[in-house]
Design an enzyme around this catalytic site. Structure first.
Site, PDB file in Angstrom:
ATOM      1  N   PRO A  25     -39.685  22.346  22.267  1.00 28.35           N
ATOM      2  CA  PRO A  25     -40.489  21.981  21.122  1.00 28.35           C
ATOM      3  C   PRO A  25     -40.652  23.026  20.037  1.00 28.35           C
ATOM      4  CG  PRO A  25     -41.892  22.716  23.163  1.00 28.35           C
ATOM      5  CD  PRO A  25     -40.472  22.776  23.435  1.00 28.35           C
ATOM      6  N   CYS A  26     -39.610  23.401  19.248  1.00 30.17           N
ATOM      7  CA  CYS A  26     -39.493  24.053  18.181  1.00 30.17           C
ATOM      8  C   CYS A  26     -40.564  23.643  17.124  1.00 30.17           C
ATOM      9  CB  CYS A  26     -38.447  24.055  17.552  1.00 30.17           C
ATOM     10  SG  CYS A  26     -37.201  22.831  17.209  1.00 30.17           S
ATOM     11  N   HIS A  27     -41.140  22.381  16.884  1.00 34.81           N
ATOM     12  CA  HIS A  27     -41.943  21.850  16.034  1.00 34.81           C
ATOM     13  C   HIS A  27     -43.346  22.413  16.398  1.00 34.81           C
ATOM     14  CE1 HIS A  27     -42.104  19.153  19.580  1.00 34.81           C
ATOM     15  NE2 HIS A  27     -43.553  18.893  19.369  1.00 34.81           N
TER      16      HIS A  27
END
Length: 358
Positions: free
Chosen positions: A316-318
């Site tokens: 989850p780089c978001h």
């Protein structure tokens, strides 16, 4: 609550038909009584004639009816009847070489098939069918069958023609395949637009939004690093992630269990591992992430590792934002990033509520 600022932003996205806004809003057109998705090809209404909604349900409750052109109640880029029929026909006889009369027997125009497959898969129907036949040949060779048998099964009478087509797709001659792996690529429809998943039988290598900037370079890099061909098809990890994504977007998130392959440096891998430790509903700054991987001054390198992530949503780089609270970057688009963060916060709040009830 859609603010006046959001309305102006959404209207601009509607005018420009920006695919990254798919699933984020719907527009009701007061002059026609219909509501549309952001990428609707119909003529654009004036701003003052638009009403914006976060869900299709809200638009329906406001007495708008779904547009027949963009079909807002279906998935974005939902497979057409023509594509569905042809894919089914290919799966029934993957070794078949298609002729004009085969399209006629299904009452399908060949040029329509070519155009719709190009839009859906980025390749024409003939290219798709050829890739499927070659995938069958590769499987036979890997299972120990003679090259000549695989050649005939793939519909090639000429050995040289088969070797040329095989080498162009796989990168080596059929006789040199041995136990080399082949990766399968599948198109997944999601609420935020279509995604592409690439996997072998053991795990997922790539999961990205189809309109992600630089996706072609990512796929080429994947081919080079794995030394594998990428052909249309499915595998158990793809089927599994499709089910988990459906649960995620429906608000029934229980964590991603699909096995994955990392293709990165030890530092990048450590960043991706830390990303997966950030709980849904929470965010971290690039600086905080750098501290957690033991490199407090390497926040720029952390940001670069974030950008190299090829497993959207799973890794989850978001959930990583700027120290000042700004959204930072995101390959799938900042609007999608904000939606994912808000969606996970909502799931987290609901989880707490249910826990108290228990």
């Amino acid at each position: 609550m859609i603010t006046a600022e959001h309305k102006r932003e959404y209207y601009q996205a509607l005018v420009e038909k920006k695919s990254e806004y798919e699933g984020l809003f719907y527009v009701g057109v007061k002059t026609t009584g219909v509501f549309c998705r952001p990428t609707c090809p119909a003529r654009k209404p004036k701003f003052e004639n638009c009403e914006f909604y976060e869900t299709a349900k809200e638009a329906l409750l406001a007495s708008f009816r779904p547009c027949k052109r963009c079909r807002p109640l279906s998935h974005p880029n939902q497979v057409s009847e023509v594509v569905r029929l042809l894919v089914e026909a290919i799966e029934k006889s993957p070794e078949k070489r298609w002729r004009e009369r085969d399209f006629q027997s299904l009452s399908i125009d060949a040029s329509t098939a070519r155009r719709q497959f190009k839009k859906r898969f980025g390749m024409t129907f003939v290219e798709y069918a050829r890739a499927r036949r070659m995938g069958l040949a590769i499987k036979q060779i890997r299972e120990g069958e003679h090259v000549i048998d695989a050649q005939l099964s793939a519909g090639y009478e000429s050995g040289s023609g088969f070797r040329e087509a095989f080498s162009r797709m796989v990168g080596s001659a059929p006789s040199q395949l041995g136990n080399g792996k082949v990766l399968k690529a599948a198109w997944l429809d999601t609420r935020l637009g279509p995604m592409i998943a690439i996997a072998d039988d053991e795990g997922l290598y790539l999961l990205e939004f189809v309109d992600r900037r630089g996706l072609e370079r990512e796929m080429e890099r994947l081919r080079q690093r794995t030394k594998c061909a990428i052909i249309p098809g499915t595998a158990e990890p793809i089927q599994r992630i499709e089910q988990e994504l459906s649960q995620y977007f429906d608000g029934e998130f229980k964590g991603f269990k699909t096995p994955v392959h990392y293709l990165g440096t030890p530092f990048q891998t450590s960043v991706w591992d830390e990303l997966r430790k950030i709980p849904p509903g929470e965010t971290r700054s690039y600086a905080e992430l750098a501290v957690s991987v033991g490199k407090p001054s390497a926040f720029r390198a952390v940001a670069q590792a974030n950008g190299m992530n090829q497993l959207a949503i799973i890794v989850p780089c978001h959930r990583v934002i700027n120290s000042n609270g700004g959204r930072g970057g995101y390959g799938g688009g900042l609007t999608r990033k904000q939606w994912l963060i808000n969606h996970e916060k909502q799931i987290h709040r609901q989880g707490r509520h249910y826990k108290k009830q228990d």
